[in-house]
Write an enzyme that holds these catalytic residues in place. Sequence first.
Site, PDB file in Angstrom:
ATOM      1  N   HIS A  13       3.867  -2.197   8.860  1.00  0.00           N
ATOM      2  CA  HIS A  13       3.226  -2.191   7.554  1.00  0.00           C
ATOM      3  C   HIS A  13       2.645  -0.816   7.293  1.00  0.00           C
ATOM      4  CE1 HIS A  13       0.760  -3.384   4.154  1.00  0.00           C
ATOM      5  NE2 HIS A  13       1.553  -4.425   4.074  1.00  0.00           N
ATOM      6  N   ASP A  24       5.665 -11.436   6.221  1.00  0.00           N
ATOM      7  CA  ASP A  24       7.012 -11.988   6.039  1.00  0.00           C
ATOM      8  C   ASP A  24       7.607 -12.547   7.323  1.00  0.00           C
ATOM      9  OD1 ASP A  24       7.268 -11.413   3.292  1.00  0.00           O
ATOM     10  OD2 ASP A  24       7.524  -9.304   3.793  1.00  0.00           O
TER      11      ASP A  24
HETATM   12  N1  CMC Z   1      11.476  -1.959  13.052  1.00  0.00           N
HETATM   13  C1  CMC Z   1      11.754  -0.871  13.794  1.00  0.00           C
HETATM   14  N2  CMC Z   1      11.177   0.331  13.604  1.00  0.00           N
HETATM   15  C2  CMC Z   1      10.298   0.427  12.601  1.00  0.00           C
HETATM   16  C3  CMC Z   1       9.945  -0.655  11.795  1.00  0.00           C
HETATM   17  C4  CMC Z   1      10.564  -1.887  12.048  1.00  0.00           C
HETATM   18  N3  CMC Z   1      10.289  -2.968  11.302  1.00  0.00           N
HETATM   19  N4  CMC Z   1       9.040  -0.274  10.874  1.00  0.00           N
HETATM   20  C5  CMC Z   1       8.823   1.021  11.107  1.00  0.00           C
HETATM   21  N5  CMC Z   1       9.579   1.451  12.152  1.00  0.00           N
HETATM   22  C6  CMC Z   1       9.579   2.789  12.769  1.00  0.00           C
HETATM   23  C7  CMC Z   1      10.366   3.771  11.919  1.00  0.00           C
HETATM   24  O1  CMC Z   1      11.729   3.821  12.287  1.00  0.00           O
HETATM   25  C8  CMC Z   1       9.622   5.048  12.232  1.00  0.00           C
HETATM   26  O2  CMC Z   1      10.018   5.462  13.516  1.00  0.00           O
HETATM   27  P1  CMC Z   1      10.191   7.011  13.892  1.00  0.00           P
HETATM   28  O3  CMC Z   1       8.797   7.540  13.939  1.00  0.00           O
HETATM   29  O4  CMC Z   1      10.885   7.021  15.211  1.00  0.00           O
HETATM   30  O5  CMC Z   1      11.005   7.627  12.788  1.00  0.00           O
HETATM   31  C9  CMC Z   1       8.159   4.610  12.340  1.00  0.00           C
HETATM   32  O6  CMC Z   1       8.228   3.243  12.751  1.00  0.00           O
HETATM   33  C10 CMC Z   1       7.372   4.714  11.035  1.00  0.00           C
HETATM   34  O7  CMC Z   1       8.095   3.991  10.041  1.00  0.00           O
HETATM   35  P2  CMC Z   1       8.011   4.285   8.496  1.00  0.00           P
HETATM   36  O8  CMC Z   1       9.218   3.753   7.815  1.00  0.00           O
HETATM   37  O9  CMC Z   1       7.702   5.733   8.287  1.00  0.00           O
HETATM   38  O10 CMC Z   1       6.732   3.437   8.124  1.00  0.00           O
HETATM   39  P3  CMC Z   1       6.281   3.039   6.674  1.00  0.00           P
HETATM   40  O11 CMC Z   1       4.827   2.854   6.715  1.00  0.00           O
HETATM   41  O12 CMC Z   1       6.823   3.990   5.660  1.00  0.00           O
HETATM   42  O13 CMC Z   1       7.033   1.633   6.419  1.00  0.00           O
HETATM   43  C11 CMC Z   1       7.548  -0.630   6.254  1.00  0.00           C
HETATM   44  C12 CMC Z   1       6.431   0.411   6.330  1.00  0.00           C
HETATM   45  C13 CMC Z   1       6.936  -2.012   6.001  1.00  0.00           C
HETATM   46  C14 CMC Z   1       8.489  -0.315   5.062  1.00  0.00           C
HETATM   47  C15 CMC Z   1       8.346  -0.623   7.596  1.00  0.00           C
HETATM   48  O14 CMC Z   1       7.499  -0.930   8.659  1.00  0.00           O
HETATM   49  C16 CMC Z   1       9.554  -1.562   7.569  1.00  0.00           C
HETATM   50  O15 CMC Z   1      10.633  -1.165   7.120  1.00  0.00           O
HETATM   51  N6  CMC Z   1       9.369  -2.842   8.038  1.00  0.00           N
HETATM   52  C17 CMC Z   1      10.443  -3.815   7.973  1.00  0.00           C
HETATM   53  C18 CMC Z   1      10.499  -4.398   6.573  1.00  0.00           C
HETATM   54  C19 CMC Z   1       9.360  -5.356   6.326  1.00  0.00           C
HETATM   55  O16 CMC Z   1       9.061  -6.214   7.135  1.00  0.00           O
HETATM   56  N7  CMC Z   1       8.759  -5.228   5.137  1.00  0.00           N
HETATM   57  C20 CMC Z   1       7.673  -6.107   4.699  1.00  0.00           C
HETATM   58  C21 CMC Z   1       6.349  -5.393   4.569  1.00  0.00           C
HETATM   59  S1  CMC Z   1       4.959  -6.514   4.388  1.00  0.00           S
HETATM   60  C22 CMC Z   1       5.200  -7.302   2.889  1.00  0.00           C
HETATM   61  C23 CMC Z   1       5.196  -6.368   1.732  1.00  0.00           C
HETATM   62  O17 CMC Z   1       4.288  -5.551   1.568  1.00  0.00           O
HETATM   63  O18 CMC Z   1       6.102  -6.478   0.928  1.00  0.00           O
END
Ligand code: CMC
Length: 435
Positions: free
Chosen positions: A313, A370
């Site tokens: 998140h 989720d």
């Molecule tokens: N699985 C594997 N790796 C992950 C995940 C995940 N679910 N989420 C983040 N990472 C890794 C990402 O690859 C990155 O790694 P590295 O530093 O090696 O490049 C690091 O963690 C930081 O990720 P980010 O994408 O920069 O983080 P963010 O804060 O921009 O993204 C997020 C937040 C929710 C989009 C992301 O965690 C994600 O894609 N999660 C899976 C989708 C999900 O469950 N979404 C629902 C969010 S909660 C409900 C809502 O608000 O809608």
Amino acid sequence: MNVNSTVTNQVASLEVDGKKIHLPIIEGTEKERAMDISELRKETGVITLDSGFVNTGSCQSAITFIDGEKGILRYRGYNIEELAEKSTFVEVSYLLIYGKLPNKKELEAFSTGLTRHSLLHEDLSHFFAGFPSKAHPMAILSAMTTCLSTFYPESIESNCDDQVNLDIIRILSKLRTIAAFSYKKSIGQPLIYPENSLSYCANFLNMMFAVPSEPYEIDPEIVKIVNQLLILHADHEQNCSTSTVRTVQSSGASVYAAISAGIAALWGPLHGGANQAVLEMLEEIHQSGRGYKQFLEDVKNKKEGIRLMGFGHRVYKNFDPRAQILKKSCETVLSKLGVSDPLLDIAKGLEEEALKDTYFVDRKLYPNVDFYSGIIYKALGIPVDMFTVMFSLGRVPGWLAHWKEQRDSGVKKIFRPRQVYTGPNELQYQSIESR
Ligand code: CMC
């Protein structure tokens, strides 16, 4: 500007091209601090660049507070745990939109409004016939929300408070009907009209699952769970869809246009679409037989860019309080309904392994809202492509609250970020023969 924020006597200093400027620091009611950069470009000629708005506050808001480090979520000051246990979705909607818990009379008037406005104009009901049977219900929900505005042109022309309150009631009530109708359309069953004697959530379940040919029993415990699910999704401050709603509001477009855009933004798999993606992921692990441990290895190796859906998140870096509540509810629902779902075992295994794996621990990735909601929806008989629609129904009061807060603030400032241009410098137009 929100009256509750304070301009502190601290300043941040910044030097650009030898020119030093001082940026005021403002403080919110929970001691969150922000540098006010509104004069930055005027004073220095530079802008800030913040991809994904990770460090950017777009507004001041008194609706929802999140402390991602401590796992705190509060609506209008009330802890989510208490609201999920004691309140109803209708009451929470009122709280979010109008800023206080309603008294008996206010709640009754609000509920009656929601009951009275649940029908769709019959001409609008005919629109459902035009969608292909495989149409995604999120597409239908977003399109039909815009269509609603064509039946209420007065809401576009008038901006008086009574009209706004009526639009709020109409949207909250009719989106529920649209959601249920889109499901009935997708399975080819006759539309079930709203039933005024039922509560908000019971009415929704009835429209979803009743058929004209036999009685449908509504289980009060299931109604309670649906209330809880919707409450947990009701607001989450400046997430992608809510920011979209605020952006559209800032242009002066109608509330129907803003909510329709919010639904479209929520649809994506990194946002509300994650609940559908979680279930598809669990099913894929189950059917492929590769096992959750191998799946986690593939995630860590970033094989084909796969992620552990329902984990991570932008704000929560410790735990998501909504996921903790839902994990418990998930167990309760499955045991009450006598459902034994192998997907729940896979989900638990994934969670347990991921929480002790350095890849996830180092990146502070925890289950989000989720992760468990999809398993509950599945147990309730809600089809997978309706999961994000369920999220939308929950999030509508949050969107409306933010839309209203921004409207009522009286600040007319269109959202219009800047950019750092990286394209070619000035080119000479060439005729087609010489290209
Ligand atoms: N699985 C594997 N790796 C992950 C995940 C995940 N679910 N989420 C983040 N990472 C890794 C990402 O690859 C990155 O790694 P590295 O530093 O090696 O490049 C690091 O963690 C930081 O990720 P980010 O994408 O920069 O983080 P963010 O804060 O921009 O993204 C997020 C937040 C929710 C989009 C992301 O965690 C994600 O894609 N999660 C899976 C989708 C999900 O469950 N979404 C629902 C969010 S909660 C409900 C809502 O608000 O809608």
